[in-house]
Write an enzyme that holds these catalytic residues in place. Sequence first.
Site, PDB file in Angstrom:
ATOM      1  N   ALA A 188       0.853  -1.186   0.000  1.00  0.00           N
ATOM      2  CA  ALA A 188       0.000   0.000   0.000  1.00  0.00           C
ATOM      3  C   ALA A 188       0.893   1.242   0.000  1.00  0.00           C
ATOM      4  O   ALA A 188       2.066   1.156   0.367  1.00  0.00           O
ATOM      5  CB  ALA A 188      -0.878  -0.021   1.248  1.00  0.00           C
ATOM      6  N   SER A 214       1.170   3.539   2.011  1.00  0.00           N
ATOM      7  CA  SER A 214       1.706   3.839   3.343  1.00  0.00           C
ATOM      8  C   SER A 214       2.582   2.723   3.902  1.00  0.00           C
ATOM      9  O   SER A 214       2.979   2.774   5.059  1.00  0.00           O
ATOM     10  CB  SER A 214       0.548   4.074   4.314  1.00  0.00           C
ATOM     11  OG  SER A 214      -0.189   2.865   4.438  1.00  0.00           O
ATOM     12  N   SER A 215       2.907   1.709   3.065  1.00  0.00           N
ATOM     13  CA  SER A 215       3.643   0.543   3.579  1.00  0.00           C
ATOM     14  C   SER A 215       5.047   0.919   4.033  1.00  0.00           C
ATOM     15  O   SER A 215       5.825   1.524   3.290  1.00  0.00           O
ATOM     16  CB  SER A 215       3.722  -0.502   2.459  1.00  0.00           C
ATOM     17  OG  SER A 215       4.773  -1.406   2.701  1.00  0.00           O
ATOM     18  N   ASN A 216       5.378   0.519   5.251  1.00  0.00           N
ATOM     19  CA  ASN A 216       6.759   0.683   5.723  1.00  0.00           C
ATOM     20  C   ASN A 216       7.686  -0.221   4.926  1.00  0.00           C
ATOM     21  O   ASN A 216       8.838   0.120   4.680  1.00  0.00           O
ATOM     22  CB  ASN A 216       6.863   0.284   7.201  1.00  0.00           C
ATOM     23  CG  ASN A 216       6.006   1.163   8.062  1.00  0.00           C
ATOM     24  OD1 ASN A 216       6.093   2.384   7.977  1.00  0.00           O
ATOM     25  ND2 ASN A 216       5.165   0.557   8.879  1.00  0.00           N
ATOM     26  N   ILE A 231       7.616  -1.196   1.740  1.00  0.00           N
ATOM     27  CA  ILE A 231       8.085  -0.776   0.402  1.00  0.00           C
ATOM     28  C   ILE A 231       9.133   0.336   0.511  1.00  0.00           C
ATOM     29  O   ILE A 231      10.088   0.364  -0.264  1.00  0.00           O
ATOM     30  CB  ILE A 231       6.939  -0.402  -0.575  1.00  0.00           C
ATOM     31  CG1 ILE A 231       6.084   0.755  -0.094  1.00  0.00           C
ATOM     32  CG2 ILE A 231       6.100  -1.613  -0.916  1.00  0.00           C
ATOM     33  CD1 ILE A 231       5.062   1.236  -1.137  1.00  0.00           C
TER      34      ILE A 231
END
Length: 298
Positions: free
Chosen positions: A69, A71-73, A75
């Site tokens: 997503a 907001s993914s930490n 990625i």
Amino acid sequence: MKARRRLAVLPTPLHRLPALERKLGTGPLHLKRDDLTGFGVAGNKARPLEFLLGDALARGADTLVTAGAPSSNFIAAAALAARVCGLRCDILVAGAPTPVELASRSGARLLFTGADRDDLDRLVDEHAAKLRAEGRDPYPVPRGGATPVGALGFAAAAEELADQLAGDATVLIPTGSGASLAGFLAGQAAIGASWRTYGVSVSRPADRMRAEVLDLATRCAALAGTPAPDPRDLHLIDATGTGFGQVSDADRRAMRTVLDTEGILVDPTYGAKMFAALPTEAPAVLWHTGGLPWALKP
Ligand SMILES: Cc1ncc(COP(=O)(O)O)c(C=O)c1O
């Protein structure tokens, strides 16, 4: 053990939370500070990335392909890990582009898919196949780094904890993809530790999570050549509430209490839900997995 590219500063500290213990009237609470892994702001995700990048480099891959997503930490951490390892990085992002996301992430190629998060792992494989057809050498990684290789990061973390903690304990791990929890269970079985391990599942219902985590833990143990975990060692707390990323009043109160008593910031998506799941049987180890870039958002 598989190839490992060191990224994090390990071991992360383990310390007591005396003011919080007093406030909640609990027994010993220990905090495992994976918010301090020291690689970008990767938190716990620096651990799987050490093994995923180690494996990608050992295989001579030229491009890390992963997804998440906006907001993914994971990625953000994966993009940085690929960059410092000299790999290209293609990231399939759920939903539509936003100016903030486009501006704030550099280095990786962001491919906004419009897809739901649940479709991303399939799209990672499709994208990797496309790159192969173009003569590239991709290393596909599903969301959260949830592969047996990625889980090795938390298998090693279990050993790390055993060096820091004497005696029995309840261990609470915020759980999204389940990679951390699965690796930890595999590591726990490898060293024969008798911790009561709880995953605090924030995105998938506990019953679905259980099967996925056990499968991944078993495959991780097979890769490491260590005994398969005992399903009885896996406990799950369903913290999905009204949905992934939805912050409840209880989550806000938990964040506030930890900040006011110990001066420690936890994120609303993972850490707050773990602290909201207290009190639990003490002594307990609470795994602070980081996620701090989003801590001030809600
Ligand atoms: C801050 C934070 N904590 C916990 C997790 C959950 O870890 P896992 O996906 O390995 O279950 C994540 C996953 O991205 C995370 O970013």
